[in-house]
Design a protein around this motif. Structure first.
Motif, PDB file in Angstrom:
ATOM      1  N   GLN A  21      17.436 112.670  12.341  1.00 24.15           N
ATOM      2  CA  GLN A  21      16.660 111.561  11.792  1.00 24.15           C
ATOM      3  C   GLN A  21      17.477 110.284  11.736  1.00 24.15           C
ATOM      4  O   GLN A  21      17.009 109.215  12.141  1.00 24.15           O
ATOM      5  N   TRP A  22      18.735 110.362  11.261  1.00 18.05           N
ATOM      6  CA  TRP A  22      19.475 109.100  11.115  1.00 18.05           C
ATOM      7  C   TRP A  22      19.893 108.533  12.459  1.00 18.05           C
ATOM      8  O   TRP A  22      19.989 107.311  12.617  1.00 18.05           O
ATOM      9  N   ILE A  23      20.099 109.386  13.446  1.00 11.51           N
ATOM     10  CA  ILE A  23      20.458 108.843  14.757  1.00 11.51           C
ATOM     11  C   ILE A  23      19.273 108.109  15.374  1.00 11.51           C
ATOM     12  O   ILE A  23      19.420 107.013  15.914  1.00 11.51           O
ATOM     13  N   GLY A  73      24.904 103.096  10.355  1.00 14.19           N
ATOM     14  CA  GLY A  73      25.114 101.653  10.308  1.00 14.19           C
ATOM     15  C   GLY A  73      25.519 101.061  11.629  1.00 14.19           C
ATOM     16  O   GLY A  73      25.923  99.903  11.690  1.00 14.19           O
ATOM     17  N   ALA A  74      25.400 101.820  12.710  1.00 13.30           N
ATOM     18  CA  ALA A  74      25.804 101.303  14.024  1.00 13.30           C
ATOM     19  C   ALA A  74      25.001 100.064  14.382  1.00 13.30           C
ATOM     20  O   ALA A  74      25.524  99.130  14.997  1.00 13.30           O
ATOM     21  N   TYR A  75      23.709 100.035  14.020  1.00  9.58           N
ATOM     22  CA  TYR A  75      22.882  98.880  14.379  1.00  9.58           C
ATOM     23  C   TYR A  75      23.347  97.613  13.690  1.00  9.58           C
ATOM     24  O   TYR A  75      23.016  96.507  14.095  1.00  9.58           O
ATOM     25  N   GLU A 100      18.903 104.802  13.744  1.00 10.09           N
ATOM     26  CA  GLU A 100      19.823 103.781  14.262  1.00 10.09           C
ATOM     27  C   GLU A 100      19.213 103.076  15.476  1.00 10.09           C
ATOM     28  O   GLU A 100      19.286 101.854  15.607  1.00 10.09           O
ATOM     29  N   LEU A 101      18.585 103.862  16.349  1.00 14.12           N
ATOM     30  CA  LEU A 101      17.972 103.271  17.534  1.00 14.12           C
ATOM     31  C   LEU A 101      16.799 102.368  17.147  1.00 14.12           C
ATOM     32  O   LEU A 101      16.644 101.262  17.674  1.00 14.12           O
ATOM     33  N   VAL A 102      15.988 102.850  16.222  1.00 10.83           N
ATOM     34  CA  VAL A 102      14.828 102.063  15.796  1.00 10.83           C
ATOM     35  C   VAL A 102      15.274 100.756  15.158  1.00 10.83           C
ATOM     36  O   VAL A 102      14.757  99.676  15.476  1.00 10.83           O
ATOM     37  N   LEU A 158      24.977 101.336  21.523  1.00 14.59           N
ATOM     38  CA  LEU A 158      23.567 101.073  21.735  1.00 14.59           C
ATOM     39  C   LEU A 158      23.324 100.385  23.069  1.00 14.59           C
ATOM     40  O   LEU A 158      22.354 100.689  23.773  1.00 14.59           O
ATOM     41  N   ASN A 159      24.197  99.469  23.455  1.00 10.93           N
ATOM     42  CA  ASN A 159      24.034  98.806  24.754  1.00 10.93           C
ATOM     43  C   ASN A 159      24.230  99.779  25.911  1.00 10.93           C
ATOM     44  O   ASN A 159      23.616  99.627  26.970  1.00 10.93           O
ATOM     45  N   ASP A 160      25.092 100.777  25.716  1.00 10.25           N
ATOM     46  CA  ASP A 160      25.351 101.740  26.789  1.00 10.25           C
ATOM     47  C   ASP A 160      24.149 102.629  27.085  1.00 10.25           C
ATOM     48  O   ASP A 160      24.103 103.290  28.113  1.00 10.25           O
TER      49      ASP A 160
END
Length: 890
Positions: free
Chosen positions: A582-584, A531-533, A587-589, A543-545
């Motif tokens: 897969q879940w990481i 849920g980071a996104y 998150e990026l996608v 994500l910005n880093d």
């Protein structure tokens, strides 16, 4: 009136132009600050060992043979305009003699002289027949600079000279016989000159100088080494992304540049004014860790063409955006936020009050949620099933895999793949990702030899480094440090010589296999949770880093003994590492997908150019984005019989957008796996399963390793304690090095070897300072680690003195160790002209490009190469000639 001048006096076996070229950064700053010009006459006598170089005199005890002729040259200059003297080495001694003459007869000798800067000056007997003695101390404001490691002019000689002045100012650096020119040191020169001018203006002279007056800037008001590197790296990234928009005004502290704001496309009815907009951007000393840049807007629009309320809102959006990202470089985010506002319709919220009668306020309740964001819209792409979305994501990965394989083939065949070009040293950065407590910080510390955590309080930890614990968010801010990475096989000329290859140089040492080690920036970013996104955990920051990473290493807990939140489960296997992978990636996608569809209404109206612009904020060039778009068009035409898919964006569904996003991430962020905790029993089967599935979830290669054991090895060698009896607790960092090398191989740089001689492969003398003083050089402890693992220490490392020593000061028979010493990592598709600009920007060459010659392998006859030649293995050994000599001779 003629311009004020600074008289530069070169050293023995040098020329005025040689010294000026070395002072280029200092000269530019001082000239800009004080509106002065530098003049550098040549000494009258050829040096006996090299007639092209000069000397001021030949001294035998008290006899300075030729001093009269040298003074004659100075007498013939326009003395009234000389306000300062800058002397180096023999020229510094000459500057001191001139200061004595000025003190005795200021009307005859430089009547407006305000200061004297003496670098590597030395005390010596007064010349026979000289009209003065040194019984009286000189009042002229003076600034004395010397290096603790100077062997030609020792520190005590320089210190003795300074005592001939009243209240001398001093700056002592850790180097040897050269003019220091880092940003904080240049600031010290400037502050001294400013104070000297103020004293002259007030008629104070040397008697009233106050050493407590702040001549030397306090360290707290100068950017530290890490901050300086972050600022310079952001500038290089912006220049790569916006080569035509960025105009550098000052490349050293305080950094300042202009950046043009350009519309995504010409369209009426937006907030863009009639005439161009330019941002003037300046960096405070503590940006980005503790402050934001200073912004000024430059334009020629009148109030009708660009109303003041738009100006105010534009600047507010810019400042608010960068303020949200304090702690990391944020100009790119600010620029995109500003451009998004200017792209929006002119009936934006900031226009509503001016339309209300009698400035009546519009109630907030009267505005819908979409009114607050002119580009927000409920009309996104058409919905798609979960199965179709997953299929689109996999197709995007397949296309990315084909592109990366094509890049590798083209690189081997020396073709121009045009991925990312630029005329600068490539600040290659590896980003570490993974779920909390997978071992990222342990890997980081093993790879970087415990580089201190960014923002850590001095003395807070014995080791510094990234913090480690078995729970989420141990690492909150990104840890950044240099790591050493073995070069890919056959990327260096000596690799072609086999086991019989002779000793060649290397600035950072070699691994046990003889592969050259090169420095790479390593960034360990905050732990990621599901849920980071959406902003959960530290998601947005994480994500910005990633945006400045070149490639990613996903540190995987191969044992499966921690859940998705990073909490350990007591040794019982609870998760499948393939699921973590897969879940990481998901998150990026979803992060990029969310950014794109938030503006889908505008994208579907404006078309391909707007969609392309949505992918320009992730640290890559527009050329790379366009290449991705072309690859997708080709794939859709061949596999789905759909032509020109970007012409019909209104018909796209969520699966189409996911396909594009997955493709983009697969090319932009290729992933290598660190299969960590391989020593645990549950890891073996998981590692085998992952290796059989590769490539999978954006990852292309995996390396089994035990980061903690390798970190222990590094720690022991940093401490100088290498007698650990339990060998299972400490292992040489072969796994970490192999993993780092596999990541670099995914986006392999072109390695270029600049030399001064194509027969001996001698290094450029102007790169000697970099070879002994660059912050990426391994520390004493890391050199012990390299040697302890069977590797070779850096060429300029003097083991007996435990310091880096330039080749000219090495009193041994290791001359061969500096052959082919230096290497420059360049982006694929770079040209000879790019290398020239990289060297020029680094101060290693000056003047204009004249010609170049190159070879691919040791012993190969060099051939002329044009300026626009694409770099590759066939021309990696390179000698560039300019119309100015830059050999640093004293």
């Amino acid at each position: 009136t003629m311009k004020k001048r600074v008289l530069v006096l070169h050293g023995n076996r040098q020329t005025g132009q040689l010294l000026l070229s070395r002072l280029e950064r200092i000269r530019k700053r001082i000239s800009r600050e004080f509106d002065v010009e530098f003049i550098a006459p040549d000494a009258p006598f050829p040096h006996p060992e090299d007639g092209n170089l000069r000397t001021w005199w030949n001294r035998v005890d008290n006899e300075y043979q030729g001093l009269d002729q040298s003074l004659k040259i100075l007498e013939e200059t326009e003395q009234d305009n000389v306000v300062g003297i800058f002397g180096f080495s023999q020229g510094a001694r000459f500057a001191h003699l001139v200061a004595m003459l000025h003190a005795d007869n200021p009307q005859k000798w430089f009547p407006n002289l305000a200061f004297c800067i003496v670098v590597a000056g030395y005390d010596a007997p007064i010349p026979d027949g000289f009209p003065l003695t040194e019984t009286n101390r000189i009042k002229l404001p003076s600034f004395h600079v010397w290096g603790r490691g100077d062997k030609l002019v020792t520190p005590d000689q320089s210190q003795r000279l300074s005592k001939h002045y009243i209240e001398p100012q001093t700056m002592i650096h850790d180097g040897n016989h050269y003019v220091p020119s880092k940003a904080p040191q240049i600031q010290n020169y400037i502050d001294f000159i400013r104070h000297a001018f103020d004293a002259a203006k007030n008629g104070q002279g040397g008697d009233d100088q106050n050493t407590e007056s702040g001549l030397t800037v306090e360290e707290s008001q100068l950017p530290d080494e890490e901050t300086t590197a972050m600022q310079e790296e952001e500038i290089e990234a912006l220049q790569a992304i916006f080569p035509d928009e960025v105009d550098i005004k000052s490349s050293s502290f305080p950094i300042r540049y202009h950046m043009k704001l350009l519309p995504s496309e010409e369209e009426e009815g937006t907030n863009w004014p009639k005439h161009p907009l330019t941002l003037d951007i300046a960096y405070p000393f503590d940006y980005p860790l503790e402050s934001i840049p200073e912004f000024k807007l430059i334009h020629e629009n009148n109030v009708y063409e660009f109303p003041s309320n738009r100006v105010v809102k534009l600047m507010q959006i810019l400042k608010d955006t960068v303020a949200e990202e304090i702690g990391m470089p944020s100009v790119l985010s600010g620029v995109y936020a500003a451009r998004d506002y200017l792209d929006s319709p002119a009936t934006d919220l900031d226009e509503v009050p001016t339309q209300a009668a009698e400035n009546e306020e519009v109630p907030a309740s009267a505005l819908s949620e979409n009114d607050s964001d002119p580009e927000a819209s409920s009309a996104g792409p058409r919905r798609a099933s979960h199965e179709d979305i997953q299929k689109g994501i996999q197709e995007g990965l397949d296309i990315a895999e084909q592109l990366l394989m094509s890049d590798e083939r083209n690189a081997q065949s020396e073709e121009d793949i045009s991925m990312d070009k630029g005329g600068a040293f490539w600040n290659y950065t590896i980003g570490l990702v993974g779920k909390p407590s997978a071992g990222k910080s342990t890997f980081f510390n093993a790879a970087s030899a415990f580089s201190k955590q960014r923002g850590a309080t001095e003395g807070a930890s014995e080791w510094g480094g990234a913090s480690m614990a078995a729970h989420p968010f141990t690492t909150i801010d990104p840890n950044i440090g240099y790591c050493l990475v073995p070069t890919p096989k056959r990327s260096c000329p000596e690799d072609e010589m086999g086991a019989s290859k002779p000793a060649f140089g290397s600035t950072h040492g070699r691994d046990p296999n003889g592969q050259r080690l090169i420095p790479i920036l390593l960034k360990d970013v905050a732990g990621l949770v599901p849920g980071a996104y959406k902003g959960h955990g530290k998601g947005n920051r994480f994500l910005n880093d990633l945006c400045d990473a070149t490639v990613l290493i996903h540190v995987v807990d191969a044992s499966g003994t921690a859940d998705a939140q990073g909490n350990t489960t007591g040794g019982t296997a609870m998760t499948n590492p393939l699921d973590d992978m897969q879940w990481i990636r998901s998150e990026l996608v979803e992060w990029v997908f969310g950014n794109v569809i938030s503006k889908w209404d505008t994208i579907s109206r404006k078309g391909r150019k707007k969609l392309s612009g949505m992918f320009s904020g992730y640290g890559q060039t527009q050329a790379l984005t366009e290449r991705i778009f072309v690859a997708l068009e080709k794939y859709m035409e061949e596999r789905h019989s759909l032509e020109r898919v970007f012409d019909s964006l209104a018909e796209w569904d969520e699966a189409d957008v996911h396909r594009l996003v997955s493709l983009f991430l697969g090319v932009r962020f290729p992933i290598a796996l660190a299969l960590n905790k391989y020593d645990l029993p549950t890891s073996q089967n998981h590692v085998r399963e992952i290796e059989e599935a590769l490539p999978v979830h954006g990852a292309h290669v995996g390396t089994p390793l035990t980061a903690r054991s390798e970190m222990n090895f590094v720690k022991e060698h940093l401490m100088g304690k290498t007698t650990n009896n339990n060998k299972n607790e400490s292992k040489a960092p072969f796994g970490v090095w192999q993993c780092l090398g596999s990541a670099v191989k995914l986006r392999e740089p072109v390695l270029v070897f600049p030399v001064s001689d194509m027969k001996t492969y001698a290094p450029l003398a102007s790169l000697n300072e970099r070879a002994v003083g660059h912050p990426s050089l391994p520390s004493v402890g890391m050199i012990r680690c390299i040697s302890g693992s069977g590797g070779v220490s850096p060429s300029c490392w003097n083991a007996s003195q435990q310091i880096y020593v330039p080749p000219s000061n090495k009193h041994d028979d290791k001359g061969s160790e500096v052959q082919l010493r230096d290497v420059i990592p360049m982006k694929q598709g770079s040209t000879v002209a790019d290398v020239f600009m990289a060297l020029k920007n680094a101060g290693a060459v000056s003047g204009e490009f004249v010609r170049a010659e190159a070879a691919g392998n040791i012993g190969e006859n060099p051939k002329p190469v044009p300026k626009n030649a694409i770099l590759g293995k066939h021309n990696r050994i390179l000698k560039i000639m300019t119309n100015k000599r830059t050999t640093w001779q004293s």
